[in-house]
Every structure is written in C-alpha cells, then in structure tokens.
Design an enzyme around this catalytic site. Structure first.
Site, PDB file in Angstrom:
ATOM      1  N   ASP A   1      10.331  -2.153  12.726  1.00 20.72           N
ATOM      2  CA  ASP A   1      10.369  -0.811  13.282  1.00 20.72           C
ATOM      3  C   ASP A   1      10.768  -0.922  14.750  1.00 20.72           C
ATOM      4  OD1 ASP A   1       9.691   0.663  11.023  1.00 20.72           O
ATOM      5  OD2 ASP A   1       7.532   0.401  11.344  1.00 20.72           O
TER       6      ASP A   1
ATOM      7  N   ARG B   1      18.526  10.000  -0.029  1.00 17.82           N
ATOM      8  CA  ARG B   1      17.992  11.120   0.745  1.00 17.82           C
ATOM      9  C   ARG B   1      19.127  11.817   1.481  1.00 17.82           C
ATOM     10  NH1 ARG B   1      14.693   8.553   5.949  1.00 17.82           N
ATOM     11  NH2 ARG B   1      16.388   7.275   6.760  1.00 17.82           N
TER      12      ARG B   1
ATOM     13  N   ARG C   1      20.113  -5.341   2.071  1.00 20.57           N
ATOM     14  CA  ARG C   1      20.527  -4.072   1.501  1.00 20.57           C
ATOM     15  C   ARG C   1      21.300  -3.336   2.586  1.00 20.57           C
ATOM     16  NH1 ARG C   1      21.143  -3.306  -3.463  1.00 20.57           N
ATOM     17  NH2 ARG C   1      20.607  -1.096  -3.384  1.00 20.57           N
TER      18      ARG C   1
ATOM     19  N   ARG D   1       0.860  -1.180   0.000  1.00 17.67           N
ATOM     20  CA  ARG D   1       0.000   0.000   0.000  1.00 17.67           C
ATOM     21  C   ARG D   1       0.896   1.230   0.000  1.00 17.67           C
ATOM     22  NH1 ARG D   1      -0.148   1.792   5.269  1.00 17.67           N
ATOM     23  NH2 ARG D   1       0.697   0.314   6.787  1.00 17.67           N
TER      24      ARG D   1
ATOM     25  N   TYR E   1      12.463  -7.136   8.851  1.00 21.17           N
ATOM     26  CA  TYR E   1      12.507  -5.682   8.951  1.00 21.17           C
ATOM     27  C   TYR E   1      11.570  -5.253  10.075  1.00 21.17           C
ATOM     28  CZ  TYR E   1      12.325  -0.760   8.244  1.00 21.17           C
ATOM     29  OH  TYR E   1      12.411   0.589   8.485  1.00 21.17           O
TER      30      TYR E   1
ATOM     31  N   GLU F   1      22.633   9.592   2.025  1.00 20.74           N
ATOM     32  CA  GLU F   1      22.492   8.141   2.129  1.00 20.74           C
ATOM     33  C   GLU F   1      22.525   7.509   0.746  1.00 20.74           C
ATOM     34  OE1 GLU F   1      19.162   6.826   4.418  1.00 20.74           O
ATOM     35  OE2 GLU F   1      19.626   8.150   6.106  1.00 20.74           O
TER      36      GLU F   1
END
Length: 370
Positions: free
Chosen positions: A353, A277, A246, A169, A351, A303
C-alpha cells in the site's frame, strides 16, 4: 558525480530523493516514463484528476507517514465506500449490516452473526484453498455472490486453485459502517497525486524518458550509489527466469453526463461481466473542481485483470510459493550488489500500500544516512 542516482520517480524514489537531498546529498532522479509519479500519476482531464494507472486511495494508521505526506499535499476527506454489483443487485462493501440485510433480510447484528456462523460450518478442518478459506470466514452465500467471481477475474484462476493465504481475513462488520479502510487517516491529495510527487521532488534534478537498463554502465558511473525501484528480475536481465505479476488493462471513457454511477468504485462480482470494477474518477474529489464548482462531464475506467507478459505494466506480484522461491534467489543476487539499493513494489517484489511504500523509503534512507 552524484551521491545517489534514483531510478524511478514513484513514491519510494521520490521520498528517498527528498530525504537524501534534505540531508545534503546530491541526487539525480531518472524515469523511463515522460512524467513523474509512477503508478500514482494523475493528469487533469475535463477538470477531473484522472488516475491513469488505476485508483489510488491513501489510507494509513501510521501517524509518522500521515504527518510526512501532509507536508507535501493537503488531503480531502474522501472515504472509500465501494458498491458491489452482482448481476444488478447492489451490495454495500465491506461486508456490513447493509450487506447482510440485503443478502438475507436480517435486521440485527445477532441475526447476521447467526447466519454467518451457520454457513461457516460447511468447512471443517484447515481450509485447503481460497474457496474454503472464504467460506470459513463469511459463509457460502457471500462467497458465491461477492467473492468468487471477482477473485477469479482478479487472479485468472479458479478459487479452488488459489492458495488459502490470499484471503487471510475478510472484513465482517456487524455495524452499519461502510468505510472500506479501517484506518485512522484517509483521503485523496487535493490537486492529484502528481502534485504531491512534484512537491516531493521540488528542487531535485529529474530526467524523464530515460531507461536506466538500456545504458546501465553510463548511469552507474555518475553516482556513488543507485536506488533502483524497477523490477528486480529485469535488473538481472531475467537470468533466473521471470517473476509473475497480474496486470490491469483500462478502458477509459469521457462521458458527456455529470454522473455515471454515483460512486467512485463499483465492483462487478459476477464471473460473466468481463471487467472487475468501474472507477468514476470525479467522485474522489466529490464531483467538484478546485473552486468547488460542479463538473459537467465525467470519466470512467473499466478495469480488466490479466496475466502479465513482457511489455505490460506489472501491478500485483503473484506471491505464491513458486514466485516467492524465485524472488529469494534474485534477492540473494541483489544482496551482492554493494552499490545498489533495491526498493519499492517492483524492487522488492511485494504488494505495498502507498503508506507502506513511504514508510519503507523513510526507513531505508535513515539506514543509509546514519
């Protein structure tokens, strides 16, 4: 003998160590770095709390986690409102009415919705790749300017080669709300993340510059159980092959000016700009020092996303089918390790948060101690 040896002093390890210690267990924390806090480590440079391993913005909808971290730090009111720079055109992120007005000149939510719906029709049937998935969500114009280049730099692959599920999304807001995280709570710990982790580890024995994998037998012998937060494939000496990540490379500059870009994060969404960024660290704490004084200098970090290779810092697991299958094989080996608990982003090849890492650690230690 310790009850627990915790390998790694990032959020998972620090939370586990705190909870186990508070439950009366003896804990030793070791870390191969010269500092605690893992990738959330911040250090003071020119009066600025510098996020050495990339920007970390705490956000959560989990009230239990929010209350927990507030025991160890006071959080400021920072709101993440990144700006997208496409060849000098500036757009508001996430996609909202400011974005749509700049992109198409539309003024009302109805006009914006109609424009997106018209462009989404290009994709019929189930999206077969990330490009089709993105266009089916936001249309061709936003995809081309604000998604395609950034995503290809991030993953090092053409969007047509990336699986659709990476972008399940995309936030589309028909309001003028440019708060990136749709979270009940968010902010930055005042004084930096290192202070938060130091408070978590207060009174707990910590040894730094220690690589557990170099002398595993010695460390295993001093504890009943091991909490391992390093890379799961490294634990098994890459016996089944390397999991892919990555990585991110940073170019940091201290500038003798008070303001470089006027925002904490500016994403460069065209393919030609080599960095993804630029972070300007002082704006995470509103450009002020702890006494509320303006800071005369600034620090920026460009980055660059890159393919991980041994020796690099692994940042983002490549959660495609191939790596998912390999992780399952490593997970099966891990399940046979009765003495070792695997946790965190690297230990679970996931991954996470920050709030999810903390929730996972709290749940893990509850299971362990009940």
């Amino acid at each position: 003998m310790y009850d627990y040896l915790v390998v790694g002093s990032g959020l998972f390890g620090a939370v586990f160590a705190r909870q186990a210690t508070d439950a009366g267990k003896t804990v030793l924390v070791i870390d191969k770095r010269p500092n605690v806090a893992g990738n959330v480590y911040t250090e003071k440079v020119e009066g600025i709390n510098f996020h050495k391993y990339g920007a970390h913005i705490f956000h959560t909808n989990n009230t239990e986690v929010w209350n927990y971290v507030n025991r160890f730090a006071t959080f400021n009111r920072f709101t993440n409102s990144p700006v997208a720079n496409y060849k000098g055109e500036l757009y508001s992120m996430p996609f909202n009415m400011y974005t749509f007005n700049k992109m198409w000149g539309v003024v009302t939510p109805e006009e914006a919705a109609a424009k997106i719906e018209e462009q989404k029709k290009e994709i019929t049937g189930e999206p077969r790749n990330l490009e089709e998935q993105a266009i089916s969500l936001v249309g061709r114009d936003i995809y081309e300017k604000l998604v395609k280049g950034y995503t290809e730099k991030q993953w090092g692959r053409d969007c047509k080669e990336l699986p659709a599920f990476i972008i399940k999304r995309l936030p589309v807001r028909l309001t003028f709300d440019n708060n990136y995280f749709n979270a009940l709570y968010q902010g930055i710990p005042i004084g930096g993340y290192t202070k938060l982790v130091e408070n978590l580890l207060d009174g707990i024995e910590v040894q730094l510059n220690v690589d557990y994998l170099v002398d595993r037998a010695k460390w295993d012998a001093i504890a009943e159980k091991v909490v391992y937060t390093g890379a799961i494939d490294a634990f098994f000496n890459y016996s089944l092959g390397n999991l892919e990540y990555r990585s991110v490379r940073f170019e940091n500059e201290v500038l003798d000016i008070p303001n470089f870009q006027g925002n904490a994060a500016v994403n460069y969404t065209d393919r030609e700009t080599p960095w993804t960024r630029i972070i300007e660290h002082k704006w995470f704490e509103f450009g002020k020092d702890e006494n509320g004084n303006d800071l005369p200098k600034t620090i920026i970090s460009r980055e660059y996303s890159s393919e991980w290779k041994p020796g690099d810092e692994p940042y983002y697991p490549v959660n495609d089918e191939k790596n998912g299958a390999l992780y399952k094989e490593y997970r099966a080996l891990a399940d046979q390790e009765g003495k070792v608990i695997f946790g965190g982003r690297l230990g679970e090849y996931k991954y996470y948060d920050m709030d999810a890492v903390i929730a996972s650690a709290l749940e893990c230690v509850k299971r362990e101690l009940r």
